[in-house]
Design an enzyme around this catalytic site. Sequence first.
Site, short mmCIF file in Angstrom:
data_model
loop_
_atom_site.label_atom_id
_atom_site.label_comp_id
_atom_site.label_asym_id
_atom_site.label_seq_id
_atom_site.Cartn_x
_atom_site.Cartn_y
_atom_site.Cartn_z
N THR A 188 0.87 -1.18 0.00
CA THR A 188 0.00 0.00 0.00
C THR A 188 0.90 1.23 0.00
O THR A 188 2.03 1.16 0.47
CB THR A 188 -0.91 0.05 1.25
OG1 THR A 188 -0.06 0.15 2.39
CG2 THR A 188 -1.77 -1.16 1.37
N GLU A 332 -5.94 -3.88 0.02
CA GLU A 332 -6.22 -4.99 0.93
C GLU A 332 -7.41 -5.84 0.48
O GLU A 332 -7.69 -6.88 1.05
CB GLU A 332 -6.51 -4.44 2.34
CG GLU A 332 -5.30 -3.90 3.07
CD GLU A 332 -4.99 -2.43 2.77
OE1 GLU A 332 -5.46 -1.94 1.73
OE2 GLU A 332 -4.28 -1.80 3.57
N LYS A 441 -14.35 17.89 11.74
CA LYS A 441 -15.31 17.86 12.83
C LYS A 441 -15.61 19.28 13.28
O LYS A 441 -14.76 19.96 13.82
CB LYS A 441 -14.76 17.04 14.00
CG LYS A 441 -15.49 15.71 14.07
CD LYS A 441 -15.15 14.93 15.31
CE LYS A 441 -16.18 13.81 15.46
NZ LYS A 441 -15.82 12.84 16.44
N TRP A 446 -19.72 15.70 12.03
CA TRP A 446 -18.87 15.45 10.88
C TRP A 446 -19.35 16.19 9.65
O TRP A 446 -20.53 16.20 9.33
CB TRP A 446 -18.86 13.95 10.57
CG TRP A 446 -17.97 13.17 11.46
CD1 TRP A 446 -17.01 13.65 12.30
CD2 TRP A 446 -17.95 11.74 11.61
NE1 TRP A 446 -16.40 12.62 12.96
CE2 TRP A 446 -16.96 11.43 12.55
CE3 TRP A 446 -18.66 10.69 11.03
CZ2 TRP A 446 -16.65 10.13 12.93
CZ3 TRP A 446 -18.36 9.39 11.41
CH2 TRP A 446 -17.36 9.12 12.35
P1 ADP Z 1 -3.67 3.36 -0.78
O1 ADP Z 1 -2.58 2.41 -0.94
O2 ADP Z 1 -3.41 4.77 -1.19
O3 ADP Z 1 -4.49 3.23 0.47
P2 ADP Z 1 -5.77 2.04 -2.08
O4 ADP Z 1 -6.04 1.98 -3.52
O5 ADP Z 1 -5.66 0.79 -1.33
O6 ADP Z 1 -4.53 2.90 -1.99
O7 ADP Z 1 -6.80 3.05 -1.42
C1 ADP Z 1 -7.96 2.63 -0.85
C2 ADP Z 1 -8.76 3.82 -0.41
O8 ADP Z 1 -9.09 4.66 -1.52
C3 ADP Z 1 -10.09 3.44 0.16
O9 ADP Z 1 -9.97 3.03 1.50
C4 ADP Z 1 -10.88 4.74 -0.02
O10 ADP Z 1 -10.59 5.66 0.99
C5 ADP Z 1 -10.34 5.28 -1.31
N1 ADP Z 1 -11.27 4.92 -2.40
C6 ADP Z 1 -11.22 3.86 -3.20
N2 ADP Z 1 -12.23 3.87 -4.08
C7 ADP Z 1 -12.96 4.97 -3.84
C8 ADP Z 1 -14.15 5.56 -4.41
N3 ADP Z 1 -14.81 5.02 -5.43
N4 ADP Z 1 -14.59 6.71 -3.87
C9 ADP Z 1 -13.96 7.30 -2.83
N5 ADP Z 1 -12.84 6.81 -2.26
C10 ADP Z 1 -12.34 5.66 -2.75
#
Ligand code: ADP
Length: 541
Positions: A188, A332, A441, A446
């Site tokens: 990640t 993940e 916040k 929120w």
């Molecule tokens: P990183 O390694 O940067 O965490 P990931 O691709 O695993 O990259 O990121 C996952 C995160 O990306 C999610 O937990 C969410 O916050 C954001 N995310 C993924 N898809 C969407 C979506 N369609 N809309 C908004 N946020 C998203």
Amino acid sequence: MMLRGQMMDMPLLISDLLTHAENYHGDSEIVSRTVEGPIHRYTYRDAAKRARQLANALKDLQVAMGDRVGTLAWNGYRHYEIYYAVSGSGSVCHTVNPRLFAEQISYIINHAEDQVLFFELSFLPQVEQIVGELKTVRHFVLMTDRANMPRETSIPNLICYEDLVNSHSDQLAWPQFDENTASSLCYTSGTTGNPKGVMYSHRSTVLHAFASSLPDSLDISAQSAVMPVVPMFHVNGWGLPYSCTMNGAKLVLPGPKMDGVNLYELIEEEGVTMAAGVPTIWMMLLQHCQRNHLKIHPLKRVIIGGSAAPESMVDQLAEHGAEVRQLWGMTELSPCGTTSTPKFKHNGCNTATLRHLQGKQGRPIYGVQIRIVDDEGQPLPHDGKAFGNLQVKGPWVLSQYFGRELDDNHTADGWFNTGDVVNIDADGYMKITDRTKDVIKSGGEWISSIELENIMVGHPAVQEAAAIGVVHPKWDERPLMVVVLKEGASATRDELIGFFEGKIAKWWTPDDVAFVDELPHTATGKLQKLKLREMFKDYQW
Ligand code: ADP
């Protein structure tokens, strides 16, 4: 007494995907834009043959089962061959994100203990820079032909990819082993702390390919021409190199050129029916079309994920005849979790209802379970109002990070904490309001930074926008909108603030706008809110 089923017990293996494509979709094409320049075109039959040659080569390089093999590469046919040759042999295909800093790249390669590193010409200077730091890599392979090999390099015994493939036979029976064997590895991006490795298995990858191909997921078939713009170095290109192979879809791989001009050309010339990528990509494509009065023709569907798809983008793509489907996922989760696909009861609904649905991250694809909990871990209702921390479960969800004992990401009963704050409605559609660490916040309530950003980028003068919480004497935090204007465009603070009127609750309206030339992004193109908050920590209202 348990009565055993009497069906064949066969492991789900990645090599079988390619063998199936070779046998039944042998002449379907894989088209790639190459780093060297020209478009490369061949078929699943050719790819399968070369993957077997490469698998034989890996044996000669003494790559054993379980060994990690790193890649620093774009979306292209050689990267595709490496995916299958490495995993098919029982070794682990470790895709490294080349956009990370040099120190992060060497940290990841050392942590994974990669034995071989495959990389493309574009990354030669980067590899030369870190070669002294890499402790476990025994062989370096440059993914090019003899004519493009460098005359001089500091990389010891640099191997030429085409020589390596061509000097080996294509006679090989793919080894059979337990479907729970590790197949691939992706770290990640690690916005905080060191990157963490997610180790996929053959079973999780094949199940993910089945589920993500479904009509309500990404809807992939032998009639599709699919262009994954999402990089193959990030979460296996959303699994498309597997699901397209499973279905024999035509694959169009954009290589290093992911700008509007080049994507438009590929879509039109290769008849791309479906494309997948983060919002930034579509913003560039749409701007290119707008500037040059171009219409996109073959594209039927665009899958947008990684960040929220703004409504204005959904509208613009619809004008070109392309339906937008949001995909929510994470490294993940292999990565597919939910898609914003309508149901039967939505047939014939008006555009406003449809946009409302498309504005959500979507409902779970079969195999993924989702729930929301409060800060004490108590489950919250799925009523579209209550929002809390999203937790997930499923056969392609991570159970433990690679090489880490400590785990504070799972609950005692096995749910994975996503770090996203969401609500879920009665139909199962999930909507993200924020990353846990990014929520604003105000007076104990929120405010969704994502919602504010989506509205702001709908303003014609705004190129990109980020909402952050800034300390406020009365309300704890209030939203500040940080904006990058489009080239040549102008807008005042009051104009931009006025743009929110009637679109959200009054108290959600940002208190101020800060204009900047650019916003900080992570290596995967996401807004770096942490950095932004640091930049504005001394901001005075
Ligand atoms: P990183 O390694 O940067 O965490 P990931 O691709 O695993 O990259 O990121 C996952 C995160 O990306 C999610 O937990 C969410 O916050 C954001 N995310 C993924 N898809 C969407 C979506 N369609 N809309 C908004 N946020 C998203």
